[in-house]
Scaffold this motif. Structure first.
Motif, mmCIF file in Angstrom:
data_model
loop_
_atom_site.group_PDB
_atom_site.id
_atom_site.type_symbol
_atom_site.label_atom_id
_atom_site.label_comp_id
_atom_site.label_asym_id
_atom_site.label_seq_id
_atom_site.Cartn_x
_atom_site.Cartn_y
_atom_site.Cartn_z
ATOM 1 N N GLY A 100 0.853 -1.193 0.000
ATOM 2 C CA GLY A 100 0.000 0.000 0.000
ATOM 3 C C GLY A 100 0.883 1.234 0.000
ATOM 4 N N THR A 101 0.479 2.240 0.750
ATOM 5 C CA THR A 101 1.254 3.486 0.782
ATOM 6 C C THR A 101 2.372 3.392 1.819
ATOM 7 O OG1 THR A 101 -0.281 4.326 2.425
ATOM 8 C CG2 THR A 101 -0.717 4.906 0.122
ATOM 9 N N ILE A 102 3.343 4.274 1.671
ATOM 10 C CA ILE A 102 4.391 4.373 2.695
ATOM 11 C C ILE A 102 4.785 5.835 2.863
ATOM 12 C CG2 ILE A 102 6.265 3.903 1.024
ATOM 13 C CD1 ILE A 102 7.705 2.463 3.443
ATOM 14 N N ARG A 103 4.958 6.239 4.113
ATOM 15 C CA ARG A 103 5.525 7.555 4.412
ATOM 16 C C ARG A 103 6.562 7.367 5.505
ATOM 17 N NH1 ARG A 103 1.703 10.540 6.759
ATOM 18 N NH2 ARG A 103 0.087 8.972 6.489
ATOM 19 N N ALA A 104 7.739 7.873 5.258
ATOM 20 C CA ALA A 104 8.808 7.781 6.255
ATOM 21 C C ALA A 104 9.447 9.161 6.381
ATOM 22 C CB ALA A 104 9.841 6.748 5.817
ATOM 23 N N HIS A 105 9.392 9.709 7.596
ATOM 24 C CA HIS A 105 9.920 11.059 7.834
ATOM 25 C C HIS A 105 10.910 11.052 8.978
ATOM 26 C CE1 HIS A 105 6.319 12.513 5.693
ATOM 27 N NE2 HIS A 105 7.050 13.589 5.463
ATOM 28 N N VAL A 106 11.974 11.818 8.803
ATOM 29 C CA VAL A 106 12.804 12.152 9.957
ATOM 30 C C VAL A 106 12.151 13.383 10.579
ATOM 31 C CG1 VAL A 106 15.078 12.878 10.761
ATOM 32 C CG2 VAL A 106 14.887 11.336 8.799
ATOM 33 N N THR A 107 11.872 13.312 11.881
ATOM 34 C CA THR A 107 11.239 14.474 12.521
ATOM 35 C C THR A 107 12.214 15.241 13.404
ATOM 36 O OG1 THR A 107 10.402 12.930 14.180
ATOM 37 C CG2 THR A 107 8.877 13.592 12.453
ATOM 38 N N SER A 108 13.342 14.624 13.737
ATOM 39 C CA SER A 108 14.352 15.290 14.559
ATOM 40 C C SER A 108 15.701 14.619 14.299
ATOM 41 C CB SER A 108 13.955 15.150 16.038
ATOM 42 O OG SER A 108 14.979 15.612 16.874
ATOM 43 N N PRO A 109 16.827 15.281 14.277
ATOM 44 C CA PRO A 109 17.048 16.686 14.635
ATOM 45 C C PRO A 109 16.621 17.673 13.551
ATOM 46 C CG PRO A 109 19.114 15.692 13.949
ATOM 47 C CD PRO A 109 18.095 14.598 13.948
ATOM 48 N N PHE A 110 16.432 17.218 12.320
ATOM 49 C CA PHE A 110 15.941 18.084 11.244
ATOM 50 C C PHE A 110 14.842 17.318 10.521
ATOM 51 C CE2 PHE A 110 20.579 18.798 11.637
ATOM 52 C CZ PHE A 110 20.545 20.081 12.182
ATOM 53 N N LEU A 232 22.131 10.341 4.149
ATOM 54 C CA LEU A 232 21.592 11.450 4.941
ATOM 55 C C LEU A 232 21.560 11.066 6.427
ATOM 56 C CD1 LEU A 232 20.026 14.222 5.188
ATOM 57 C CD2 LEU A 232 17.944 12.861 4.947
ATOM 58 N N LEU A 233 21.084 9.856 6.718
ATOM 59 C CA LEU A 233 21.033 9.409 8.123
ATOM 60 C C LEU A 233 22.433 9.376 8.726
ATOM 61 C CD1 LEU A 233 18.393 6.517 8.342
ATOM 62 C CD2 LEU A 233 18.127 8.936 8.897
ATOM 63 N N ARG A 234 23.391 8.967 7.915
ATOM 64 C CA ARG A 234 24.770 8.920 8.402
ATOM 65 C C ARG A 234 25.233 10.329 8.820
ATOM 66 N NH1 ARG A 234 29.318 5.524 6.499
ATOM 67 N NH2 ARG A 234 28.334 5.166 4.499
ATOM 68 N N LYS A 235 24.829 11.327 8.025
ATOM 69 C CA LYS A 235 25.203 12.710 8.367
ATOM 70 C C LYS A 235 24.482 13.168 9.637
ATOM 71 C CE LYS A 235 24.644 14.798 4.298
ATOM 72 N NZ LYS A 235 24.679 15.984 3.427
ATOM 73 N N LEU A 236 23.206 12.797 9.747
ATOM 74 C CA LEU A 236 22.434 13.222 10.921
ATOM 75 C C LEU A 236 23.015 12.644 12.207
ATOM 76 C CD1 LEU A 236 18.734 13.019 9.631
ATOM 77 C CD2 LEU A 236 20.228 15.013 9.761
ATOM 78 N N GLU A 237 23.571 11.437 12.091
ATOM 79 C CA GLU A 237 24.150 10.801 13.285
ATOM 80 C C GLU A 237 25.320 11.608 13.849
ATOM 81 O OE1 GLU A 237 24.836 6.812 11.944
ATOM 82 O OE2 GLU A 237 22.709 6.329 12.194
ATOM 83 N N LYS A 241 22.574 13.790 18.326
ATOM 84 C CA LYS A 241 21.279 14.042 18.970
ATOM 85 C C LYS A 241 20.368 12.886 18.572
ATOM 86 C CE LYS A 241 21.424 19.076 18.842
ATOM 87 N NZ LYS A 241 21.012 20.257 18.071
ATOM 88 N N PRO A 242 19.345 12.604 19.384
ATOM 89 C CA PRO A 242 18.441 11.518 18.993
ATOM 90 C C PRO A 242 17.807 11.791 17.624
ATOM 91 C CG PRO A 242 17.982 12.262 21.231
ATOM 92 C CD PRO A 242 18.963 13.234 20.649
ATOM 93 N N ILE A 243 17.752 10.753 16.816
ATOM 94 C CA ILE A 243 17.059 10.859 15.523
ATOM 95 C C ILE A 243 15.696 10.205 15.707
ATOM 96 C CG2 ILE A 243 17.064 10.112 13.106
ATOM 97 C CD1 ILE A 243 20.138 10.032 13.284
ATOM 98 N N THR A 244 14.648 10.953 15.434
ATOM 99 C CA THR A 244 13.320 10.339 15.539
ATOM 100 C C THR A 244 12.693 10.229 14.155
ATOM 101 O OG1 THR A 244 12.347 12.481 16.038
ATOM 102 C CG2 THR A 244 12.856 11.061 17.909
#
Ligand SMILES: [Zn+2]
Length: 461
Positions: A100-110, A232-237, A241-244
């Motif tokens: 079906g559908t999928i949505r995946a968002h990083v909400t923090s730190p950005f 991108l996740l590698r950069k956020l790490e 800060k916690p990644i949510t």
């Protein structure tokens, strides 16, 4: 008495002479016929056209879907028009899973939207999705070693990247993350699993593939993010800060459906009960049109059989098996193995095309030591097509590997898989990725292999 001995000796001499001359004549015809076959195969567009037809007229064909049903009809019709003597369908129970559908968002730190696809077979998230902190491990081993209290309630992310290899070795090592990551994450109380796409292109096309669950264990939703988003996740790490992440995956699964292995025989003129088996799989993932996985393989083995048949009936039976539901749990191969268990000893050798559409560059075998010289006999006929001689621990291919476990001799006609994982299991697996020249070499190799073994007395076990 002496005269009698002389006479017998003379008769034996004549028999031996005629035997040698007929043998050398047969070999001559074979090698001449083989080069004719190879010339023809290297210019024929048949395998390429078959892959074109399957991807255009059927398209995506996930096991149990409408496309899958159309593919079965397509395969039967093609086998008829290609001159197979006997065509059979073998019923295979398959799961009818739907994306079906999928949505995946990083909400923090950005805030970022991630390009993601559900893994095949994934359960859905709650209808309103879920949000949780991400915890990253390289792979399944690191996840297994981590304390449960660090993981409970989080989304597990397995970040292992794969690299380009000619023989797909890197994929082979990382596939456990996708297949069994959700089981290991669930054991530690995770809410969901994300993996880095098992792809080698810098791309926002994410790669799907089957995820497995364990009975009596929580089934958690599982998805792959694109390689670009993994970076991108590698950069956020690095921000420490916690990644949510907020995740909404919708999928559903109907009751079990029936699909079919489609089996075509060109019946042997002298030894119909000795079978040379060529395989590919008819199903595909739902995102692209399954061109490199595995319409190219379907085209190569069907055209190989047709090219051999054009030279007359082979001595042994040449069988093409187009397996059902390879992608979702090798269900076609498992059914074949179960129902033909008593006939497996009839299979002289099996080969499978399922590593894309790249040039075949190596012959690997899995023969008993006693008959390893026959690998050289086969190889000398394939060498002119640009193959190297490989090892004697051939994998065979995902379906054929199951036969190999039951002592069926197998070969791997190893394709150049360097670019395969740029497109494999993505929406970008489409017909334009196929090269006519490489497909012609593939059909020439399969046709030559089938012709040589099906017209010989060679045994491999
Ligand atoms: Zn495949």
């Amino acid at each position: 008495m002496i005269a009698l001995v002389r006479n017998i000796t003379f008769v034996l001499f004549i028999i031996t002479l005629s035997l040698f001359s007929s043998l050398s004549k047969a070999n001559e015809i074979t090698s001449q016929t083989l080069s004719t076959l190879q010339e023809k195969a290297l210019t024929s567009t048949l395998a390429y056209d078959l892959a074109d037809s399957l991807t255009t007229e059927v398209g995506a064909r996930l096991a149990g879907s409408e496309g899958d049903k159309k593919a079965v009809v397509w395969a039967e019709q093609k086998m008829q028009s290609l001159g197979f003597d006997k065509i059979a369908k073998q019923a295979v129970p398959v799961r009818a899973w739907q994306r079906g559908t999928i949505r995946a968002h990083v909400t923090s730190p950005f805030s970022h939207q991630l390009a993601a696809v559900a893994l095949g077979g994934s359960v859905p998230t709650p209808i309103n999705g879920l949000s949780a902190e991400l915890i990253t491990f390289k792979g399944i081993e690191q996840l297994q070693a981590a304390p449960k209290e660090n993981i409970v309630g989080k989304i597990v992310y397995l970040s292992q990247a794969i690299t380009k290899n000619k023989d797909a070795a890197s994929y082979g090592k990382a596939i456990r993350n996708r297949s069994y990551g959700a089981i290991e994450a669930a054991k530690k109380g995770a809410k969901a699993l994300l993996i880095r796409s098992m792809g080698t292109a810098k791309s926002r096309y994410a790669h799907t593939g089957a995820v497995y669950y364990q009975k009596n264990l929580q089934k958690i939703p599982a998805a792959a993010i694109s390689t670009v988003d993994a970076e991108l996740l590698r950069k956020l790490e690095k921000y420490e800060k916690p990644i949510t992440i907020s995740l909404n995956i919708q999928t559903n699964e109907k009751t079990w459906q029936t699909s079919y292995n489609v089996i075509g025989d060109i019946i042997g003129s002298e030894k119909p009960n000795e079978i040379v088996l060529l395989a590919a799989h008819l199903d595909s993932w739902d995102l692209g049109t399954g061109a490199i996985d595995n319409a190219s393989g379907v085209g190569a083995v069907l055209s190989a059989a047709n090219l051999v048949k054009q030279l007359g009936q082979p001595k042994r039976t040449l069988r093409v098996v187009l397996f059902a539901s390879e992608e979702m749990g090798l269900r076609g191969a498992k059914t074949y193995l179960k129902e033909y268990e008593n006939q497996l000893s009839q299979i002289v050798v099996a080969a499978e095309s399922d590593l894309g559409a790249g040039k075949i560059w190596r012959l690997d075998t899995r023969f008993v030591d006693e008959y390893i010289t026959h690998a050289d006999d086969v190889y000398k006929h394939l060498m002119p097509l640009g193959l190297q001689r490989g090892h004697n621990q051939a994998f065979g291919g995902p379906n054929i590997a199951l036969l190999a476990q039951s002592n069926v001799p197998v070969v791997s006609l190893v394709q150049d898989g360097t670019n395969y994982f740029d497109y494999h299991h993505t929406a970008n697996d489409t017909f334009d990725k196929l090269s006519l020249k490489d497909m012609q070499q593939n059909q020439a190799v399969y046709a030559s292999f089938a012709f040589v073994v099906a017209n010989s007395d060679m045994v491999f076990k």
